[in-house]
Design a protein around this motif. Structure first.
Motif, mmCIF file in Angstrom:
data_model
loop_
_atom_site.group_PDB
_atom_site.id
_atom_site.type_symbol
_atom_site.label_atom_id
_atom_site.label_comp_id
_atom_site.label_asym_id
_atom_site.label_seq_id
_atom_site.Cartn_x
_atom_site.Cartn_y
_atom_site.Cartn_z
ATOM 1 N N TYR A 197 -0.263 8.521 -6.487
ATOM 2 C CA TYR A 197 -1.513 7.762 -6.357
ATOM 3 C C TYR A 197 -2.678 8.590 -6.895
ATOM 4 O O TYR A 197 -2.596 9.818 -7.005
ATOM 5 C CB TYR A 197 -1.763 7.386 -4.895
ATOM 6 N N THR A 203 -1.645 11.824 -3.722
ATOM 7 C CA THR A 203 -0.484 11.720 -2.843
ATOM 8 C C THR A 203 0.665 11.039 -3.580
ATOM 9 O O THR A 203 0.461 10.177 -4.433
ATOM 10 C CB THR A 203 -0.803 10.930 -1.555
ATOM 11 N N SER A 204 1.854 11.456 -3.229
ATOM 12 C CA SER A 204 3.051 10.925 -3.890
ATOM 13 C C SER A 204 3.443 9.594 -3.276
ATOM 14 O O SER A 204 3.082 9.267 -2.152
ATOM 15 C CB SER A 204 4.212 11.901 -3.731
ATOM 16 N N TRP A 205 4.223 8.873 -4.041
ATOM 17 C CA TRP A 205 4.850 7.695 -3.466
ATOM 18 C C TRP A 205 5.739 8.149 -2.296
ATOM 19 O O TRP A 205 6.154 9.310 -2.225
ATOM 20 C CB TRP A 205 5.726 6.989 -4.504
ATOM 21 N N ALA A 206 6.049 7.214 -1.452
ATOM 22 C CA ALA A 206 6.870 7.555 -0.287
ATOM 23 C C ALA A 206 8.233 8.064 -0.715
ATOM 24 O O ALA A 206 8.811 8.955 -0.091
ATOM 25 C CB ALA A 206 7.023 6.323 0.603
ATOM 26 N N THR A 207 8.743 7.542 -1.800
ATOM 27 C CA THR A 207 10.049 7.944 -2.319
ATOM 28 C C THR A 207 10.150 7.481 -3.774
ATOM 29 O O THR A 207 9.330 6.683 -4.228
ATOM 30 C CB THR A 207 11.196 7.307 -1.491
ATOM 31 N N TYR A 259 12.234 5.248 -6.567
ATOM 32 C CA TYR A 259 12.963 3.995 -6.441
ATOM 33 C C TYR A 259 13.893 3.825 -7.630
ATOM 34 O O TYR A 259 13.482 4.054 -8.781
ATOM 35 C CB TYR A 259 11.999 2.802 -6.391
ATOM 36 N N ASP A 305 16.089 7.468 -1.879
ATOM 37 C CA ASP A 305 16.503 8.395 -0.818
ATOM 38 C C ASP A 305 17.385 7.708 0.218
ATOM 39 O O ASP A 305 17.732 8.301 1.237
ATOM 40 C CB ASP A 305 15.269 9.007 -0.138
ATOM 41 N N SER A 338 16.628 5.449 2.208
ATOM 42 C CA SER A 338 15.947 5.290 3.489
ATOM 43 C C SER A 338 15.842 3.836 3.939
ATOM 44 O O SER A 338 15.424 3.567 5.051
ATOM 45 C CB SER A 338 14.544 5.891 3.402
ATOM 46 N N GLY A 339 16.132 2.922 3.078
ATOM 47 C CA GLY A 339 16.007 1.542 3.518
ATOM 48 C C GLY A 339 16.375 0.594 2.412
ATOM 49 O O GLY A 339 16.775 1.003 1.312
ATOM 50 N N SER A 383 10.645 2.731 6.721
ATOM 51 C CA SER A 383 11.474 3.933 6.599
ATOM 52 C C SER A 383 10.724 5.062 5.913
ATOM 53 O O SER A 383 10.867 6.234 6.255
ATOM 54 C CB SER A 383 12.741 3.611 5.811
ATOM 55 N N SER A 384 9.958 4.700 4.891
ATOM 56 C CA SER A 384 9.178 5.703 4.178
ATOM 57 C C SER A 384 7.783 5.149 3.959
ATOM 58 O O SER A 384 7.637 3.998 3.556
ATOM 59 C CB SER A 384 9.798 6.024 2.816
ATOM 60 N N VAL A 385 6.803 5.960 4.198
ATOM 61 C CA VAL A 385 5.413 5.534 4.023
ATOM 62 C C VAL A 385 4.664 6.631 3.287
ATOM 63 O O VAL A 385 4.759 7.806 3.637
ATOM 64 C CB VAL A 385 4.728 5.274 5.387
ATOM 65 N N SER A 386 3.944 6.235 2.252
ATOM 66 C CA SER A 386 3.115 7.207 1.550
ATOM 67 C C SER A 386 1.862 7.514 2.358
ATOM 68 O O SER A 386 1.301 6.628 3.002
ATOM 69 C CB SER A 386 2.710 6.658 0.179
ATOM 70 N N PHE A 438 4.204 1.673 -2.111
ATOM 71 C CA PHE A 438 5.248 2.450 -2.820
ATOM 72 C C PHE A 438 5.475 3.802 -2.153
ATOM 73 O O PHE A 438 4.554 4.423 -1.652
ATOM 74 C CB PHE A 438 4.844 2.708 -4.272
#
Lengths: 165, 641
Positions: free
Chosen positions: A100, A104-108, A110, A127, A129-130, B632-635, B641
């Protein structure tokens, strides 16, 4: 990797001119092919997409060819929040990751998959994770863009919210 | 400097002859047969020539110099009876020395239910300070073509040091962007209970409430049949006539100034802007002038204030704007105030009763009062009442004004301005609030005070009603007020301990205000955003997260007092909660063990650390539904994303 293979081949077969021409031809062919593939991959993600990954969540994403993206997201009520940043496609693993604009990075990352016509795109968390979600190629409505506001982090006061009209 | 309303001297608590604090039944029949409990307040500050007497049924024959308190009976008979407003009369007392004796005589009459002394309140001296346009005016390019908007830091504060040496950009009510969504709506009527409003002021006239039947009717005739003759722009409760006397020589313009803050006409190419003054298309909120005072040092009796509240309820107002009250600390509980000023209190309850709601957006009217200017650690009453909004004041540097009351009963802060002595030489007025002023006194003027802060909140409330109407949304009053009180900026972050000055006198460090001037500084834009909808909070599965509640409770959410976090079984299941969510350090601490979404309810105190009501002075109970989404994952950015 292709470059490395070519370098190894070049070293192995020496400076024989025919072989050089042959290898140059092979290299250029592979390079052309790969570049074409890259463009194809890039083209697939480039554009505007819509997703409703879960109830009460609506996302519009715009991936540009210059590796920038914009995300308009509405989670629950209110206006769309506007995020932006840059993304990287890993062609070999068909994954996309990004950062972003606030660093900050994306959560994971894809894993990205497409349907036959590239009208649908699937983001699957790399990852594990879901579950992933589906995008449909769709233009971002002007009211979403025009009415959006800058993001409000849960850790951030509303003071940062700006009207974008 | 204006000091709005003060009681003449300090007020003692209700005497032994008053009714029991525990007995607040407005229809209590026990009072009828007990002469000792019929006189329900103290005579210490009472008008010496009248008594307010409530009769059961018909007034007994033989009583002279008597007339009803209400020019016409309250329209809503059921609500009037519910709150004990029926049967009240003004009984003239010829000999002031015999006031209490006469009260005793009347109390002995079986037809008399209760008697109240008419406690007077006065407007302290003070005049507006003359305005001359600053150098900013000629070059200003604002959202409207009203030139003096350039000098209204309270609406748009761009950080120009002309306003104050330590000016803070953004120390305003953030209305500029809100105006792109709405400028107000004529169907929202704000009753300015104050000195008269100059209804024909060029910058106010288009936004005045106009009773067309009276305007187009015959002089001296009650053309609309509401019981009030010639009430074209409101009513003058001082003289009991429709004539709003803004032009008497001794009138100093307090009400006209307040009216301009709420709804000076926007986009008319002249003068100033008002918070809900429209967008230049005759679409601003409307001002109803309920005149309670006439001229400097004027007095308003209990019967006048009560009638104004009832008039506002019966004639379409959905907001009472009242920059008056008793000195902070005069009363220290809602019960004590209610016992001393029962008629006004009951009239206020009548206004607030859902059955008298005049809004199509909320289910009850709203009453907004100033917190008072005595630098006391209590809000003034009636604003301190649990179901009213009490407004404190801040200056262009976002620091609470040196005079403002603070502490118990204060709900929210707004620009009230302050004179910064020695800081700005000849321009020190510019730290005060610029607004309309009677034309015979300059048309525009600066004043400071919580009197000026209060109408900002009334105006923002009117904007909210307007925007909710546009979106087709409806709320309970509590939901609406909860959103209003939590649409704030964190002005506490700017308090740095610098001393405050009043009239060149050093006051205490500004640190005393930390956490005590309400939920924060009112922010019109955030309020409209809350009306649109509040974003959900995201949290990560399997992690204990501390989530800021700013989107739900305002910029100063970390300083609020939270009462409870309520989670339904359904929500507990949806989020996989194995531990109860809790508030720690002003944040919501939650650990979701599975992905999902759910809503939980958080209750908080809207201003201060304790709720008001009963035998306490305190804040408004705020109840917000907070939506949680667990992934499960949060930025950390908050992006999906």
């Amino acid at each position: 990797m292709v470059l490395m293979d070519f370098a190894l081949s070049f070293a192995k077969f020496g400076f024989d001119s025919m072989k050089i021409y042959k290898h140059i031809f092979v290299f250029l062919s592979v390079l052309l092919l790969f570049t074409g593939c890259g463009k194809t991959l890039q083209k697939k993600i480039v554009g505007e997409w819509h997703s409703e990954p879960m109830e009460n969540v609506s996302i519009y994403a715009a991936f540009a060819s210059d590796s920038s993206f914009e995300l308009f997201q509405k989670v629950g009520d209110g206006r769309y929040r506007r995020y932006s940043g840059t993304y990287i496609l890993d062609k070999r693993s068909s994954t996309v990751n990004g950062t972003y604009s606030d660093g900050t990075s994306w959560a994971t990352a894809y894993e990205v998959q497409y349907d036959k016509n590239s009208d649908r795109m699937y983001f699957i968390p790399a990852d594990g994770s879901g579950e992933g979600w589906e995008f449909v190629r769709e233009s971002i409505p002007s009211e979403v863009c025009d009415g959006s506001i800058l993001p409000v982090k849960s850790s951030e006061a509303y003071d940062k919210v700006l009207w974008l009209l | 400097m204006i000091r709005f309303v003060k009681i003449i001297t300090a007020v003692a608590v209700v005497s032994a002859i008053a009714v029991s604090c525990a007995d607040h039944s407005f229809l209590s029949t026990e009072k009828i047969n007990s002469a000792g409990t019929k006189v329900i307040n103290s005579p210490d500050y009472a008008a010496d020539d009248i008594l307010l007497v409530r009769f059961a049924g018909e007034v007994p024959a033989g009583l002279e110099d008597i007339r009803p308190v209400f020019t016409v009976p309250p329209r809503n008979v059921e609500a009037a009876r519910k709150y004990g407003l029926d049967g009240w009369h003004i009984v003239k007392v010829k000999n002031p020395d015999l006031l209490q004796a006469r009260a005793g005589e009347l109390a002995a009459m079986p037809e008399v239910i209760e008697i109240q002394y008419s406690n007077k309140m006065v407007l302290a001296s003070g005049m507006g300070h003359p305005y001359s346009p600053s150098s900013r005016v000629s070059a200003y390019d604002g959202p409207f073509n009203d030139p003096y908007l350039a000098d209204q830091w309270n609406l748009i504060n761009d950080g120009d040091p002309i306003f104050a040496n330590n000016v803070q950009e953004g120390a305003d009510i953030s209305v500029r962007d809100a105006w792109t969504l709405t400028g107000g709506d004529p169907s929202d009527i704000v009753a300015v209970c104050d000195t008269p409003v100059q209804y024909n002021h060029p910058d106010l006239a288009a936004n005045m409430w106009v009773n067309d039947k009276e305007k187009n009717g015959l002089p001296g005739v009650d053309d609309d049949g509401n019981g009030y003759v010639d009430d074209v722009y409101g009513y003058n409760f001082v003289i009991g006539k429709g004539e709003i006397t803004w032009d008497v020589p001794e009138e100093y313009g307090h009400g006209t100034h307040i009216a301009g803050i709420i709804a000076a006409v926007n986009g008319n190419g002249t003068g100033v802007c008002g918070v809900a003054g429209g967008t230049g298309a005759s679409d601003g909120a409307r001002i109803m002038s309920c005149q309670l005072y006439e001229g400097d040092y004027a007095e308003a009796g209990s019967e006048q204030t009560a009638e104004a509240f009832v008039y506002a309820a019966d004639n379409g107002a959905s907001i009472i704007q009242a920059s008056f009250g008793l000195a902070g600390g005069t009363y220290k509980s809602d019960d004590a105030y209610m016992d001393a000023y029962p008629l006004e209190y009951r009239a206020l309850k009548y206004f607030l009763d859902p059955s008298n709601c005049n809004s199509d957006i909320i289910d009850g009217n709203i009453a907004v009062f100033s917190a008072g200017n005595e630098f006391q650690p209590f809000s003034s009453y009636p604003g301190a009442l649990a179901d009213c909004i009490s407004v404190t004041a801040f200056a262009p540097d976002f620091i609470p004004s040196g005079y403002t009351n603070y502490g118990a009963g204060c709900n929210i802060a707004a620009p009230g301005g302050a004179f910064y002595e020695g800081n700005l030489d000849e321009a020190e007025n510019r730290s005060c609030i610029l607004s309309t002023y009677p034309e015979n006194k300059g048309s525009y003027a600066y004043i400071d005070g919580t009197s000026m802060a209060c109408p900002h909140v009334s105006g923002v409330a009117a904007l909210g009603l307007s925007y909710a109407r546009k979106l087709g949304k409806r709320y309970t009053r509590d939901e609406f007020v909860s959103m209003l009180l939590t649409s704030t900026d964190d002005l506490y972050a700017y308090i740095d301990g610098r001393p405050r000055y009043i009239n060149k006198t050093l006051y205490k460090s500004s640190n005393i205000y930390i956490g005590k001037v309400g939920t924060g500084a009112v922010n019109a834009w955030k309020f409209l955003m809350q009306i649109e909808g509040t974003p959900w909070l995201q949290t990560t599965v399997g992690q204990t997260s501390a989530l800021s509640l700013d989107p739900y409770f305002g910029g100063a959410s970390s300083m609020m007092t939270y009462l409870s976090v309520s989670v339904s079984d359904q929500a507990r299941e949806a989020l996989g909660l194995k531990e109860e969510p809790a508030i720690k350090d002003g944040k919501l601490v939650i650990n979701c063990t599975k992905a999902g979404s759910a809503k939980i309810t958080i209750d908080a105190v809207g201003g201060g650390s304790d709720l008001g009501g009963g035998n306490a002075t305190g804040g408004y109970k705020i109840s917000k539904t907070v939506s949680i989404i667990s992934r499960s994952s949060v930025s950390a950015s908050g992006g999906w994303f």
